[in-house]
Design a protein around this motif. Sequence first.
Motif, PDB file in Angstrom:
ATOM      1  N   ASP A  57      43.329  64.883  40.994  1.00  0.00           N
ATOM      2  CA  ASP A  57      42.569  64.298  39.891  1.00  0.00           C
ATOM      3  C   ASP A  57      41.086  64.623  40.024  1.00  0.00           C
ATOM      4  O   ASP A  57      40.425  64.946  39.030  1.00  0.00           O
ATOM      5  N   PHE A  58      40.559  64.558  41.246  1.00  0.00           N
ATOM      6  CA  PHE A  58      39.139  64.816  41.465  1.00  0.00           C
ATOM      7  C   PHE A  58      38.821  66.316  41.517  1.00  0.00           C
ATOM      8  O   PHE A  58      37.738  66.733  41.102  1.00  0.00           O
ATOM      9  N   TYR A  59      39.735  67.107  42.041  1.00  0.00           N
ATOM     10  CA  TYR A  59      39.400  68.488  42.383  1.00  0.00           C
ATOM     11  C   TYR A  59      40.363  69.505  41.779  1.00  0.00           C
ATOM     12  O   TYR A  59      40.543  70.591  42.335  1.00  0.00           O
ATOM     13  N   SER A  60      40.979  69.187  40.641  1.00  0.00           N
ATOM     14  CA  SER A  60      41.912  70.140  40.030  1.00  0.00           C
ATOM     15  C   SER A  60      41.217  71.444  39.647  1.00  0.00           C
ATOM     16  O   SER A  60      41.785  72.537  39.809  1.00  0.00           O
ATOM     17  N   GLN A  61      39.989  71.341  39.140  1.00  0.00           N
ATOM     18  CA  GLN A  61      39.248  72.557  38.812  1.00  0.00           C
ATOM     19  C   GLN A  61      39.009  73.415  40.045  1.00  0.00           C
ATOM     20  O   GLN A  61      39.127  74.653  39.999  1.00  0.00           O
ATOM     21  N   ASP A  62      38.706  72.780  41.170  1.00  0.00           N
ATOM     22  CA  ASP A  62      38.464  73.520  42.401  1.00  0.00           C
ATOM     23  C   ASP A  62      39.744  74.153  42.935  1.00  0.00           C
ATOM     24  O   ASP A  62      39.699  75.220  43.562  1.00  0.00           O
ATOM     25  N   VAL A  63      40.880  73.495  42.709  1.00  0.00           N
ATOM     26  CA  VAL A  63      42.156  74.072  43.130  1.00  0.00           C
ATOM     27  C   VAL A  63      42.396  75.390  42.415  1.00  0.00           C
ATOM     28  O   VAL A  63      42.696  76.422  43.044  1.00  0.00           O
ATOM     29  N   TRP A  64      42.246  75.380  41.094  1.00  0.00           N
ATOM     30  CA  TRP A  64      42.470  76.610  40.321  1.00  0.00           C
ATOM     31  C   TRP A  64      41.371  77.634  40.579  1.00  0.00           C
ATOM     32  O   TRP A  64      41.650  78.846  40.606  1.00  0.00           O
ATOM     33  N   PHE A  65      40.151  77.172  40.780  1.00  0.00           N
ATOM     34  CA  PHE A  65      39.050  78.086  41.110  1.00  0.00           C
ATOM     35  C   PHE A  65      39.344  78.809  42.428  1.00  0.00           C
ATOM     36  O   PHE A  65      39.177  80.038  42.525  1.00  0.00           O
ATOM     37  N   THR A  66      39.777  78.063  43.429  1.00  0.00           N
ATOM     38  CA  THR A  66      40.099  78.663  44.721  1.00  0.00           C
ATOM     39  C   THR A  66      41.206  79.691  44.589  1.00  0.00           C
ATOM     40  O   THR A  66      41.115  80.805  45.124  1.00  0.00           O
TER      41      THR A  66
END
Length: 282
Positions: A57-66
């Motif tokens: 929830d907090f870091y979904s964008q970072d997951v896909w970015f990574t």
Amino acid sequence: MMGLTSITRDRLGSLLLILPALLTIGFLFLYPLGYSVIWAFHGPDGWTLSHLAKAYDFYSQDVWFTLLIVVAATAVIGLFSIMIGGYLTLGESRWAVGILKWLYRWPLFIPFVVAGQLMRTFLAKNGMMNSLLVSGGVMEPLQAASFLDWRGILITFVWKQTPFVTLLVAGAMAALDRSTIEAARNVGAGRLRILLQIVVPQVMPTLMTGLILSYVVMMSVLSVPMMINAQTPTMLTVDMAWRINSYGDYPVANALGFLSYAMTAVVAWAYLRRGVKEKGAA
């Protein structure tokens, strides 16, 4: 009895030889891995998915970015490795091959933290790259832009890992039977066709091994995204460090680590499945 005793002694001796390596893997890798996975799904009231849900929830964008950064870097590394290894194998200019052999290996000896600092200086708005372009008349000073974002991470990963994969690929290409290459040349095939249709298929297992190792390494790097990309989204390693250092939130950090494990495990599973199929076909 004597034969069985001899076999038992040989097995015991082999076990003693590999025991230090097994203990090292167990204490320094398997134990932390198991501890991290368990506590990613464990809370005060028992087993739970709340940590994983909070992390996504907090870091979904970072997951896909990574994932996008690492996959893109892996693809570019593979392309450059084939190009460099192919020229080292098929190139006809001795001085160009010699310079390339000497030049492409340098990043191998530079740690990621140093590579991050070098690129931070090189890719900044007033860094060396823009200064060279301005002094060469390629662009005006007002057109200079900073590459200290996702592009900087991508460039650093590619620059750092390409020599490693190229070393493996070039070695595999050099070990090929030259008769097939010479036969293709005799019938008029160009270097690009020889590279793509004859050389690359034969070194594909080595190439895939190097790319998977690079994928795993890039997924675990903290210094490069922390030093180059001071904005969001960022990579999961930065998020994990932030959760631990700022909040002491080990459960969410472990959940982020589990997501990293999952992204690397998929690649490892695909590679192992491909290897099993190839051995079965052989």
